[in-house]
Every structure is written in C-alpha cells, then in structure tokens.
Design an enzyme around this catalytic site. Structure first.
Site, PDB file in Angstrom:
ATOM      1  N   ASP A 174     -17.958  -9.066   5.200  1.00 45.43           N
ATOM      2  CA  ASP A 174     -16.956  -9.745   6.040  1.00 45.43           C
ATOM      3  C   ASP A 174     -17.278  -9.541   7.523  1.00 45.43           C
ATOM      4  O   ASP A 174     -17.135 -10.457   8.330  1.00 45.43           O
ATOM      5  CB  ASP A 174     -15.554  -9.218   5.707  1.00 45.43           C
ATOM      6  CG  ASP A 174     -15.195  -9.457   4.250  1.00 45.43           C
ATOM      7  OD1 ASP A 174     -15.442 -10.575   3.758  1.00 45.43           O
ATOM      8  OD2 ASP A 174     -14.701  -8.526   3.590  1.00 45.43           O
ATOM      9  N   HIS A 201     -10.597  -7.345   0.682  1.00 41.41           N
ATOM     10  CA  HIS A 201     -11.725  -8.269   0.529  1.00 41.41           C
ATOM     11  C   HIS A 201     -11.373  -9.398  -0.432  1.00 41.41           C
ATOM     12  O   HIS A 201     -11.937  -9.528  -1.511  1.00 41.41           O
ATOM     13  CB  HIS A 201     -12.978  -7.504   0.055  1.00 41.41           C
ATOM     14  CG  HIS A 201     -14.151  -8.420  -0.161  1.00 41.41           C
ATOM     15  ND1 HIS A 201     -14.802  -9.037   0.888  1.00 41.41           N
ATOM     16  CD2 HIS A 201     -14.758  -8.856  -1.287  1.00 41.41           C
ATOM     17  CE1 HIS A 201     -15.762  -9.811   0.408  1.00 41.41           C
ATOM     18  NE2 HIS A 201     -15.753  -9.720  -0.919  1.00 41.41           N
TER      19      HIS A 201
HETATM   20  P1  NAD Z   1     -25.033 -10.852 -11.283  1.00 40.82           P
HETATM   21  O1  NAD Z   1     -24.420 -11.381 -12.524  1.00 40.82           O
HETATM   22  O2  NAD Z   1     -26.194 -11.562 -10.710  1.00 40.82           O
HETATM   23  O3  NAD Z   1     -25.477  -9.343 -11.487  1.00 40.82           O
HETATM   24  C1  NAD Z   1     -24.630  -8.384 -12.052  1.00 40.82           C
HETATM   25  C2  NAD Z   1     -25.459  -7.372 -12.779  1.00 40.82           C
HETATM   26  O4  NAD Z   1     -24.581  -6.404 -13.321  1.00 40.82           O
HETATM   27  C3  NAD Z   1     -26.286  -7.947 -13.933  1.00 40.82           C
HETATM   28  O5  NAD Z   1     -27.640  -7.585 -13.820  1.00 40.82           O
HETATM   29  C4  NAD Z   1     -25.645  -7.325 -15.166  1.00 40.82           C
HETATM   30  O6  NAD Z   1     -26.561  -7.074 -16.227  1.00 40.82           O
HETATM   31  C5  NAD Z   1     -25.100  -6.039 -14.572  1.00 40.82           C
HETATM   32  N1  NAD Z   1     -24.084  -5.404 -15.404  1.00 40.82           N
HETATM   33  C6  NAD Z   1     -23.078  -5.984 -16.098  1.00 40.82           C
HETATM   34  N2  NAD Z   1     -22.381  -5.033 -16.759  1.00 40.82           N
HETATM   35  C7  NAD Z   1     -22.945  -3.856 -16.444  1.00 40.82           C
HETATM   36  C8  NAD Z   1     -22.679  -2.513 -16.806  1.00 40.82           C
HETATM   37  N3  NAD Z   1     -21.687  -2.186 -17.640  1.00 40.82           N
HETATM   38  N4  NAD Z   1     -23.467  -1.538 -16.296  1.00 40.82           N
HETATM   39  C9  NAD Z   1     -24.481  -1.867 -15.458  1.00 40.82           C
HETATM   40  N5  NAD Z   1     -24.788  -3.089 -15.095  1.00 40.82           N
HETATM   41  C10 NAD Z   1     -24.022  -4.076 -15.580  1.00 40.82           C
HETATM   42  O7  NAD Z   1     -23.858 -10.746 -10.183  1.00 40.82           O
HETATM   43  P2  NAD Z   1     -24.011 -10.517  -8.604  1.00 40.82           P
HETATM   44  O8  NAD Z   1     -24.130 -11.810  -7.926  1.00 40.82           O
HETATM   45  O9  NAD Z   1     -25.041  -9.467  -8.373  1.00 40.82           O
HETATM   46  O10 NAD Z   1     -22.551  -9.963  -8.265  1.00 40.82           O
HETATM   47  C11 NAD Z   1     -22.128  -8.707  -8.735  1.00 40.82           C
HETATM   48  C12 NAD Z   1     -20.703  -8.414  -8.306  1.00 40.82           C
HETATM   49  O11 NAD Z   1     -20.623  -8.275  -6.874  1.00 40.82           O
HETATM   50  C13 NAD Z   1     -19.689  -9.499  -8.652  1.00 40.82           C
HETATM   51  O12 NAD Z   1     -18.517  -8.904  -9.150  1.00 40.82           O
HETATM   52  C14 NAD Z   1     -19.410 -10.190  -7.330  1.00 40.82           C
HETATM   53  O13 NAD Z   1     -18.158 -10.784  -7.284  1.00 40.82           O
HETATM   54  C15 NAD Z   1     -19.498  -9.009  -6.396  1.00 40.82           C
HETATM   55  N6  NAD Z   1     -19.719  -9.333  -4.977  1.00 40.82           N
HETATM   56  C16 NAD Z   1     -19.047  -8.600  -4.052  1.00 40.82           C
HETATM   57  C17 NAD Z   1     -19.227  -8.842  -2.709  1.00 40.82           C
HETATM   58  C18 NAD Z   1     -18.525  -8.004  -1.693  1.00 40.82           C
HETATM   59  O14 NAD Z   1     -18.494  -8.390  -0.513  1.00 40.82           O
HETATM   60  N7  NAD Z   1     -18.004  -6.856  -2.027  1.00 40.82           N
HETATM   61  C19 NAD Z   1     -20.102  -9.862  -2.294  1.00 40.82           C
HETATM   62  C20 NAD Z   1     -20.777 -10.591  -3.256  1.00 40.82           C
HETATM   63  C21 NAD Z   1     -20.571 -10.327  -4.617  1.00 40.82           C
HETATM   64  C1  LMR Z   2     -18.077 -12.697  -1.164  1.00 40.57           C
HETATM   65  O1  LMR Z   2     -17.235 -12.505  -0.284  1.00 40.57           O
HETATM   66  O2  LMR Z   2     -19.079 -13.426  -0.982  1.00 40.57           O
HETATM   67  C2  LMR Z   2     -17.927 -12.023  -2.490  1.00 40.57           C
HETATM   68  O3  LMR Z   2     -16.713 -11.365  -2.586  1.00 40.57           O
HETATM   69  C3  LMR Z   2     -18.216 -12.919  -3.650  1.00 40.57           C
HETATM   70  C4  LMR Z   2     -17.174 -13.964  -3.870  1.00 40.57           C
HETATM   71  O4  LMR Z   2     -16.745 -14.124  -5.010  1.00 40.57           O
HETATM   72  O5  LMR Z   2     -16.800 -14.656  -2.920  1.00 40.57           O
END
Ligand code: NAD
Ligand code: LMR
Length: 338
Positions: A174, A201
């Site tokens: 953010d 967030h």
């Molecule tokens: P993705 O699906 O590409 O990757 C997630 C990974 O987690 C996969 O490799 C999967 O195998 C693994 N996984 C699932 N269950 C698991 C477990 N029990 N133990 C270990 N690994 C496990 O998803 P992504 O794009 O990398 O996003 C991941 C998360 O981050 C999502 O929840 C998304 O919403 C969040 N996110 C948060 C922010 C933020 O600002 N905080 C920003 C972007 C994404």
């Molecule tokens: C973001 O802000 O990009 C993450 O929280 C992923 C989402 O679901 O928007």
C-alpha cells in the site's frame, strides 16, 4: 568475527542511509515459496546479503524453485522443503518467517472471500512456527491480512509464545503504491516520496495519509479523495488486469523484500528503520490491530510512532473503517479459537 559493512552491489543496491548494518548469519523462511509471490520474493531474498540461509517451503513444486535459485552465485544457501512433515526443518533456526501461502483473488472477489481457505492455511503454518521457531518475527502476506494477523496471534497465544512485537501484517505494498501514484501525479522522483498508509489492508480500511506525504504535496479535496480511492482499489486494479490469473505478485514481492530487509536491518541494530505494518497496537483507541508507522529494532517493533495530525477527510476515513476492521479482527480471533 570480523564485521563487514554491507556494500551496494549490482544485484542489490542498498538504499541511502542504510549502509552501516553488519552482516550476521540470518535464516529466513518463506512459506508458500513456489507461488506467484513466493518465487520472485525468494529471488530478491537470495540477492540480499543479509540473508545467509533461505528455507523455501511449499506444499507443491518447491524442489524445482530451490534448485533453480540455488544456482545464482550469491552467498545465500537455499534449501527446499515440502509437505507438512518437512515444515519443522524449514523453520528451525529461522529469525524471520515470511508467509505468502494461500489462494489469491479472482475478479469479483473481495479479500474476505479468501478467508475460508487461507485462514486454515495460516493457522496451520503458525502452529508450525510456534513449535519450531517461536522467537522468529512473522511477516504475514496471506489475505485477508486484517484477519490472518489476529489468527496468527491467537495461535501463538495458545502455544504460550506470543510476542505482539513480532507478528506483523505486510502492508508495504500500500505504501509502495501510494508513493508511486503520488510521485506520478506530482512529477516527483518516486525514490524521494514517502506516504504513510494506516489502518488495514482491504478496501476502505486502507487509508493513505496524503497530508503527511514527504515531500509535502498539495491536493484539492477532490484530488485527495480520488487519489485515496485509487490507492484503496489498486489491488483490485491488478486483479482485474490479470483477469483470473491471480493478484499482484511482482509488486508484492518487491514490497515484501523491502519489508524483510527493514526487519533484518532492525534485527542487526540499524537505527531509524521505520515501516508501516499491521500489528496489535494501542495507537488508536478502539482498534486492537492497526497498521501505522513503527520503528523496527532487534526485538521487532521497538516503538509505535504517533499518527500525527489528520485532515477532516482522513479523520472521516478512520471513523469509516472502524466497523469494517473490527469485524475482520473478530472473525480471525473467532476462527482461531473455535
Ligand atoms: P499463488 O496461488 O500464486 O501462490 C500461493 C502458494 O501458496 C502456492 O505455491 C501454494 O502451493 C502455496 N500453498 C498453499 N497452501 C499452502 C500451505 N498449506 N503451506 C504452504 N504453502 C501453501 O498466490 P499468490 O499470488 O502468491 O498470493 C498468495 C497470497 O498473498 C494470497 O492470499 C494473496 O491474496 C496474498 N497477497 C497479499 C498481498 C498483501 O499486500 N499483503 C498482496 C498480494 C497478494
Ligand atoms: C493487493 O493489495 O494487491 C493484495 O491484497 C491482493 C489482492 O487481492 O488485491
């Protein structure tokens, strides 16, 4: 052991004012390392000279990611772990555990729609942390962050190892977005811009304090409202652009790498490491968990910085998010204790 200052390298330029930290042996674990965020984040951590050991854990495809990364000629040792029975090995000795495990959004979904799957994933992983590296700092990326951080805290409380200064929700993206958008709007160099983003967030719980941007920038009330909305909806902007292929991964990895570097600099005793992060907090009465500026140090959060004066628009934003954030927090606490 001789103490070597970090020097800027071609792979990892060290930000201005951050050259005094000493390199100590530090193990970082990434849980969900084979995912869209996990892979580029692991690459950036492999390029960080403060990370001496990088443990990559995932339920799938992690061996290939670990083998691939291990060929980069930096000094970080990379190891891969997969399946519940290998979680303890990944976590043993880790001082920082970064968690991007879980499912991402698709168009039309809110972050809360991820709760049913991701709450259980984060709970299980945090039980592993409690058992194997209870002193580690935990940086939670998995959504909905507003709820997954309280889930983590409750799990650690149950295990008798909760330290509120060491459980942090990563809201750096953010801040990164706010800095980018404000710099673009005002014709500034992004590296000079710093906008605090407070609250949580998700949607309206994301509240950029444009009135406290550095350098000072002027927005009319309409411009401030429009800019705030753009920052609040930036995650959705990426989800829609990816059209079903997930949410922000590269900018998130960039933001998480910055946050991890700040945590590690704090652990190493570097002074004045300030980041916004979502933690258990007393900064604003009525908000049990809240993202705001903190000073990081050898024990995690060393100090909460005051919010500072808010404009009427920002104060209104704070009031608006109260009910939303409390609901997210209560859902996390209830899930962890059910
Ligand atoms: P993705 O699906 O590409 O990757 C997630 C990974 O987690 C996969 O490799 C999967 O195998 C693994 N996984 C699932 N269950 C698991 C477990 N029990 N133990 C270990 N690994 C496990 O998803 P992504 O794009 O990398 O996003 C991941 C998360 O981050 C999502 O929840 C998304 O919403 C969040 N996110 C948060 C922010 C933020 O600002 N905080 C920003 C972007 C994404
Ligand atoms: C973001 O802000 O990009 C993450 O929280 C992923 C989402 O679901 O928007």
């Amino acid at each position: 052991m001789e103490q070597r200052p970090i020097v800027a390298s071609r792979q990892q330029p060290v930000r201005a004012g951050r050259r005094q930290a000493v390199i100590e042996a530090r193990k970082v674990a990434v849980l969900g390392a084979a995912g869209g965020i996990g892979q580029p984040l692991s690459l950036l951590l492999k390029m960080n000279r403060m990370v001496t050991e990088l443990a990559l854990y995932d339920i799938a495809n992690v061996a290939g990611v670990a083998a691939d990364l291990s060929h980069c000629n930096t000094n970080t040792k990379v190891t891969g772990y997969t399946g519940a029975e290998e979680l303890a090995g990944a976590l043993k000795g880790a001082e920082l555990v970064v968690i991007p495990a879980g499912v991402p959004r698709k168009p039309g979904m809110t972050r809360d729609d991820l709760f049913n799957i991701n709450a259980g994933i984060v709970k299980t992983l945090c039980e592993g942390v409690a058992a194997s590296c209870p002193d580690a700092i935990i940086a939670i990326i998995s959504n909905p962050v507003n709820s997954t951080v309280p889930i983590c805290a409750e799990v650690l409380k149950k295990a008798g190892v909760y330290n509120p200064r060491k459980v942090m929700g990563v809201t750096t993206l953010d801040v990164v977005r706010a800095n980018t958008f404000v710099a673009e709007a005002k014709g500034l160099d992004t590296k000079d811009v710093d906008v605090p983003v407070i609250g949580g967030h998700a949607g309206e719980t994301i509240l950029p304090l444009l009135s406290q941007a550095t350098p000072r920038v002027q927005f009319s009330p309409e411009e401030a409202a429009k800019m705030t909305e753009r920052i609040q909806n930036a995650g959705t902007e990426v989800v829609e652009a990816k059209a079903g292929a997930g949410s922000a991964t590269l900018s998130m990895a960039y933001a998480a790498a910055r946050f991890a570097e700040s945590v590690l600099l704090g652990l190493s005793g570097e002074q004045d490491i300030i980041e916004c992060t979502y933690v258990e907090s007393e900064v604003v009465p009525g908000f049990q968990y809240f993202a705001s500026k903190v000073r990081l140090g050898p024990d995690g959060v060393e100090e909460f910085l005051p919010l500072g004066p808010l404009t009427a628009f920002e104060q209104e934003g704070l009031e608006k998010m109260k009910g939303l954030l409390s609901k997210n927090i209560e859902a996390g606490i209830a899930f962890a204790n059910k």
